[in-house]
Scaffold this motif. Structure first.
Motif, short mmCIF file in Angstrom:
data_model
loop_
_atom_site.label_atom_id
_atom_site.label_comp_id
_atom_site.label_asym_id
_atom_site.label_seq_id
_atom_site.Cartn_x
_atom_site.Cartn_y
_atom_site.Cartn_z
N VAL A 238 -14.69 2.92 6.79
CA VAL A 238 -16.13 3.11 6.95
C VAL A 238 -16.44 4.35 7.79
CG1 VAL A 238 -16.45 1.75 9.06
CG2 VAL A 238 -18.26 1.78 7.32
N ILE A 239 -15.46 4.87 8.54
CA ILE A 239 -15.67 6.09 9.31
C ILE A 239 -15.98 7.26 8.37
CG2 ILE A 239 -14.64 7.71 10.95
CD1 ILE A 239 -15.27 5.04 12.16
N ALA A 240 -15.30 7.31 7.23
CA ALA A 240 -15.59 8.34 6.23
C ALA A 240 -16.99 8.16 5.65
CB ALA A 240 -14.54 8.31 5.12
N ASP A 241 -17.43 6.91 5.52
CA ASP A 241 -18.78 6.64 5.03
C ASP A 241 -19.83 7.11 6.03
OD1 ASP A 241 -17.90 5.49 2.67
OD2 ASP A 241 -17.82 3.48 3.52
N TYR A 242 -19.57 6.90 7.31
CA TYR A 242 -20.52 7.36 8.32
C TYR A 242 -20.63 8.88 8.29
CZ TYR A 242 -21.31 2.84 10.58
OH TYR A 242 -21.70 1.55 10.84
N TYR A 243 -19.52 9.56 8.08
CA TYR A 243 -19.57 11.01 7.98
C TYR A 243 -20.44 11.42 6.79
CZ TYR A 243 -18.33 15.79 6.93
OH TYR A 243 -18.42 17.14 6.64
N ALA A 244 -20.21 10.81 5.62
CA ALA A 244 -21.00 11.15 4.43
C ALA A 244 -22.48 10.86 4.64
CB ALA A 244 -20.48 10.36 3.22
N LEU A 245 -22.79 9.81 5.38
CA LEU A 245 -24.19 9.51 5.69
C LEU A 245 -24.78 10.60 6.58
CD1 LEU A 245 -26.58 7.56 5.50
CD2 LEU A 245 -25.67 6.36 7.50
N GLY A 246 -24.00 11.13 7.52
CA GLY A 246 -24.48 12.22 8.36
C GLY A 246 -24.80 13.47 7.54
N LEU A 295 -20.91 13.55 12.47
CA LEU A 295 -20.27 14.74 11.89
C LEU A 295 -19.14 15.28 12.75
CD1 LEU A 295 -23.43 16.62 10.56
CD2 LEU A 295 -21.86 15.13 9.31
N ASN A 296 -18.69 14.52 13.71
CA ASN A 296 -17.59 14.97 14.56
C ASN A 296 -16.30 15.01 13.72
OD1 ASN A 296 -15.61 15.26 16.68
ND2 ASN A 296 -17.18 14.53 18.09
N ASP A 297 -15.59 16.12 13.77
CA ASP A 297 -14.38 16.28 12.96
C ASP A 297 -13.16 15.62 13.59
OD1 ASP A 297 -15.55 17.70 10.85
OD2 ASP A 297 -15.49 19.55 12.00
N ASP A 298 -13.25 15.22 14.84
CA ASP A 298 -12.16 14.49 15.49
C ASP A 298 -12.34 13.01 15.14
OD1 ASP A 298 -10.39 13.17 17.16
OD2 ASP A 298 -10.71 14.56 18.83
N GLN A 299 -11.38 12.45 14.40
CA GLN A 299 -11.51 11.07 13.96
C GLN A 299 -11.60 10.09 15.11
OE1 GLN A 299 -9.01 9.93 10.43
NE2 GLN A 299 -8.07 11.92 10.79
N THR A 300 -10.99 10.42 16.23
CA THR A 300 -11.03 9.51 17.37
C THR A 300 -12.38 9.54 18.07
OG1 THR A 300 -10.15 11.20 18.89
CG2 THR A 300 -8.56 9.81 17.72
N LEU A 301 -13.16 10.60 17.84
CA LEU A 301 -14.47 10.73 18.49
C LEU A 301 -15.63 10.49 17.52
CD1 LEU A 301 -13.83 13.91 20.70
CD2 LEU A 301 -13.69 11.50 21.38
N ARG A 302 -15.35 10.51 16.22
CA ARG A 302 -16.41 10.28 15.25
C ARG A 302 -16.96 8.86 15.41
NH1 ARG A 302 -14.04 11.09 9.94
NH2 ARG A 302 -13.89 13.23 10.66
N TRP A 303 -18.25 8.74 15.31
CA TRP A 303 -18.88 7.45 15.53
C TRP A 303 -18.54 6.46 14.43
CZ3 TRP A 303 -24.58 8.02 17.61
CH2 TRP A 303 -24.52 8.53 18.91
N GLY A 304 -18.39 5.21 14.87
CA GLY A 304 -18.17 4.10 13.95
C GLY A 304 -19.22 3.03 14.18
N ASN A 314 -30.48 2.03 21.47
CA ASN A 314 -30.88 3.05 22.45
C ASN A 314 -30.07 2.95 23.74
OD1 ASN A 314 -32.38 5.32 22.99
ND2 ASN A 314 -34.06 4.20 23.94
N THR A 315 -28.79 2.62 23.60
CA THR A 315 -27.89 2.56 24.77
C THR A 315 -26.70 3.48 24.57
OG1 THR A 315 -26.71 0.66 23.82
CG2 THR A 315 -28.55 0.17 25.31
N TRP A 316 -26.89 4.56 23.86
CA TRP A 316 -25.80 5.45 23.48
C TRP A 316 -25.69 6.60 24.46
CZ3 TRP A 316 -27.35 10.46 21.76
CH2 TRP A 316 -28.74 10.62 21.63
N GLY A 317 -24.52 7.21 24.49
CA GLY A 317 -24.29 8.43 25.26
C GLY A 317 -24.17 9.61 24.33
N ARG A 318 -24.72 10.74 24.72
CA ARG A 318 -24.74 11.90 23.83
C ARG A 318 -23.32 12.40 23.58
NH1 ARG A 318 -28.83 14.71 22.03
NH2 ARG A 318 -28.53 16.81 21.20
N PRO A 319 -22.92 12.52 22.31
CA PRO A 319 -21.55 12.98 22.00
C PRO A 319 -21.42 14.48 22.21
CG PRO A 319 -22.77 12.67 19.98
CD PRO A 319 -23.68 12.23 21.09
#
Length: 333
Positions: A238-246, A295-304, A314-319
């Motif tokens: 689903v991480i690839a799906d989140y990227y495509a959604l971005g 859209l983060n290209d680092d898989q470990t940092l890309r949002w899931g 609304n409890t997120w930290g800016r990436p």
């Protein structure tokens, strides 16, 4: 002789009555039920035959018309045909056909046939039927047919409409797929539909027919998969799906098609996907933060799932955006 009890005597006395009256009624009742079942089955088959087409699904419920194309729903390696639900003829459905040699996503297909996912065009039945001019046997998947057009046809969308109306059901659908350890792998503007005429109920398009990621323009694939041949991009997560959604979000907000960015793979490697796709566009902090995470290209940092859930609450930290392979200002030696 042993003495009979009162109960035994009573039962013994009823035997002639049971044999003469009750048992024939029971036999007649079973025969009546069998005849009713046979008559019902014949009537149902006659009703199905009345619609024509090739039967697909349990008891041939869905009929596929292999000579009536629906080209608007075609995709890479897939042809769409008119179909009908014989039990509910007013319910809009269509059929996607693919070559028998082209494997379907059986795990995803069986999961969605067992239990549908809201926010997604779900499969209703699957099988094999002759379609096309030569009436060749092909894999068939019968799907719900949306009638409200696609996001690609909707034109530019405001950030408020995206945040308040478009994203919530789509993010819910991705979270539901992730809970089953499934991925969509076909998220792009022309595969996100509206179920109503007035931009109502956005839903992801089909994700069971065809190879995962094969129909995606390369820019909708994360860097780790974009360089592969379309047929070899793999199931992904689903991480690839989140990227495509971005990528889809950025295209909708800008009104430009990201797939038209020239030499996009090299530019993404050098500058990062966020910088290549978003560029100098400016959005609200909420939307921009989500784009940077997806859209983060680092898989470990890309949002899931967890990061997106915190963003919605609304409890997120800016990436920190990924900036690609930056050139060193001076030689190391």
């Amino acid at each position: 002789k042993p003495r009979r009890t009162g109960v035994a005597s009573a039962v013994s006395g009823l035997k002639p009555f049971l044999s003469a009256a009750v048992l024939p009624c029971l036999r007649n009742s079973a025969r009546w039920r069998a005849e009713r079942f046979w008559i019902g089955a014949v009537a149902e088959n006659a009703k199905s035959e009345m619609f024509g087409g090739e039967p697909v699904g349990p008891d041939g419920r869905y009929r596929v018309f292999g000579d009536q194309r629906l080209a608007a729903f075609d995709a890479r390696g897939l042809e769409a045909y008119r179909a009908i639900d014989t039990q509910h003829p007013d319910y809009a459905v269509c059929a996607l056909a693919s070559e028998l040699a082209l494997p379907q996503r059986q795990r995803v297909l069986q999961s969605l046939l067992t239990q549908s996912v809201p926010g997604l065009i779900n499969p209703l039945a699957a099988g094999v039927a002759p379609v096309g001019g030569e009436a060749r046997l092909k894999n068939i998947v019968v799907l719900e047919r949306p009638d409200g057009g696609t996001l690609a046809e909707a034109g530019p969308i405001t950030a408020q409409e995206l945040h308040g109306h478009i994203l919530p059901p789509l993010l819910d659908a991705l979270e539901a797929l992730a809970a089953r350890e499934l991925s969509h792998r076909a998220i792009r503007p022309d595969n996100v539909y509206f179920l109503g005429k007035e931009r109502q109920s956005p839903v992801f398009g089909q994700c069971v027919a065809g190879l995962p990621g094969a129909a995606q323009p390369s820019i909708y694939e994360p860097l780790e998969r974009a360089a592969a041949l379309p047929e070899g991009r793999g199931e992904g997560t689903v991480i690839a799906d989140y990227y495509a959604l971005g990528v889809t979000m950025a295209g909708l907000l800008s009104g430009n098609d990201p797939a038209k960015i020239e030499d996009n793979y090299r530019r993404r490697v050098e500058n990062g996907s966020y910088a290549t796709i978003v560029g100098r566009l400016r959005f609200s902090p909420m939307i921009d933060g989500l784009l940077q995470g997806l859209l983060n290209d680092d898989q470990t940092l890309r949002w899931g799932v967890e990061q997106v859930r915190r963003w919605r609450n609304n409890t997120w930290g800016r990436p920190r955006p990924w900036v690609g392979d930056r050139q060193a200002p001076r030689p190391f030696v």
